[in-house]
Write an enzyme that holds these catalytic residues in place. Structure first.
Site, short mmCIF file in Angstrom:
data_model
loop_
_atom_site.label_atom_id
_atom_site.label_comp_id
_atom_site.label_asym_id
_atom_site.label_seq_id
_atom_site.Cartn_x
_atom_site.Cartn_y
_atom_site.Cartn_z
N ASP A 7 1.03 -1.14 0.09
CA ASP A 7 -0.04 0.10 0.08
C ASP A 7 1.02 1.23 -0.05
OD1 ASP A 7 -2.40 1.60 0.50
OD2 ASP A 7 -1.93 1.78 2.49
N ASP A 9 -0.01 5.13 1.00
CA ASP A 9 -0.34 5.87 2.04
C ASP A 9 -0.33 5.21 3.36
OD1 ASP A 9 -0.53 8.04 0.15
OD2 ASP A 9 -2.78 7.87 -0.05
N ASP A 15 0.27 9.72 5.80
CA ASP A 15 -1.12 9.55 5.25
C ASP A 15 -1.82 10.89 5.77
OD1 ASP A 15 -3.37 9.13 4.05
OD2 ASP A 15 -3.93 7.17 5.24
N SER A 16 -2.81 11.22 5.10
CA SER A 16 -3.61 12.53 5.58
C SER A 16 -5.13 12.37 5.38
CB SER A 16 -3.10 13.49 4.71
OG SER A 16 -3.91 14.76 4.96
N GLN A 52 -6.89 5.70 -4.61
CA GLN A 52 -6.59 7.14 -4.80
C GLN A 52 -8.09 7.61 -5.24
OE1 GLN A 52 -4.23 8.99 -3.97
NE2 GLN A 52 -3.08 6.91 -3.14
N ARG A 57 -13.16 12.12 -6.48
CA ARG A 57 -13.59 12.73 -5.84
C ARG A 57 -13.46 14.47 -6.31
NH1 ARG A 57 -15.00 10.22 -0.63
NH2 ARG A 57 -13.58 8.43 -0.62
N CYS A 89 -6.21 2.34 -7.93
CA CYS A 89 -7.79 2.61 -8.13
C CYS A 89 -8.22 3.97 -7.93
CB CYS A 89 -8.69 1.64 -7.04
SG CYS A 89 -10.25 2.15 -7.12
N CYS A 97 -16.53 -0.37 -8.56
CA CYS A 97 -15.35 -1.03 -9.22
C CYS A 97 -14.82 -2.39 -8.80
CB CYS A 97 -14.41 0.10 -9.61
SG CYS A 97 -13.42 0.22 -8.07
N CYS A 99 -11.60 -2.75 -8.38
CA CYS A 99 -10.25 -2.70 -7.85
C CYS A 99 -10.16 -1.97 -6.59
CB CYS A 99 -9.46 -2.02 -8.82
SG CYS A 99 -10.25 -0.40 -9.89
N ARG A 100 -11.26 -1.36 -6.00
CA ARG A 100 -10.87 -0.67 -4.75
C ARG A 100 -10.89 -1.47 -3.53
NH1 ARG A 100 -11.59 4.22 -1.90
NH2 ARG A 100 -12.79 4.13 -0.15
MG LIG Z 1 -2.79 3.10 3.59
ZN LIG Z 2 -11.47 1.07 -8.86
#
Ligand SMILES: [Mg+2]
Ligand SMILES: [Zn+2]
Length: 179
Positions: A7, A9, A15-16, A52, A57, A89, A97, A99-100
């Site tokens: 992974d 983040d 991460d944020s 992502q 968004r 993703c 989807c 892929c998420r």
């Molecule tokens: Mg992460």
């Molecule tokens: Zn996806």
């Protein structure tokens, strides 16, 4: 072939809750790039698989995401490491989807890219959905305690058998000491 799926983040970089929206906001965690470099030198192939949803968004564009990854690759190269590929993703949670994460689609895509059975390939994450995607793909789940990791460690749904380490450096230590 020694393949590792990471992974991004909370594993490689800070991460944020506000998302990582620009190269300036992408900041490596201490020791993470050096850990990848050690794996690279030991002939591991490292692949990133990252949700992502900020793309869906509208928080950043694919061009910006590519610029963020150019920074990642540049800083990594500076310490002698490399990532083979970055799978993302770009979808949102309501896009349906495959892929998420926690869906295993990206991991299956990686298996297809390398034409390997990813059973028992290690997949490292900091969130429950990373671990769940790993289990769904038959990978070996590894949890780091950076990013969301401390919270994830205590989650009642954390799959049994999840390997837990402090950070990516400790994960790399574990893998390299087994060789
Ligand atoms: Mg992460
Ligand atoms: Zn996806």
């Amino acid at each position: 072939m020694k393949l590792a799926i990471l992974d991004r983040d909370g594993v490689i970089n800070q991460d944020s809750d506000e998302y990582i929206k620009s190269p300036d906001e992408w900041i490596a965690l201490p020791g993470s790039l050096e850990a990848i470099a050690r794996l690279s030198r030991a002939n591991w192939r490292v692949v990133i698989a990252s949700n992502q949803s900020g793309v869906a968004r509208g928080l950043f564009s694919m061009d910006t995401l590519n610029a963020i990854h150019a920074k990642l690759r540049r800083e990594l190269a500076h310490v002698g490491g490399t990532v083979d590929a970055i799978f993302i993703c770009p979808h949102g949670p309501d896009d349906g989807c495959a892929c998420r994460k926690p869906k295993p689609g990206m991991l299956f895509d990686i298996a297809g890219r390398y034409d390997i059975d990813i059973k028992n390939v290690p997949a490292v994450g900091d969130s429950l959905r990373d671990v769940q995607a790993a289990v769904a793909a038959n990978c070996t789940p590894w949890l780091v305690l950076t990013g969301n990791g401390e919270k994830t460690r205590n989650h009642p749904d954390l799959p049994a058998g999840t390997q837990i380490r402090t950070d990516l450096a400790a994960v790399a230590d574990a893998w390299l000491s087994e060789e």
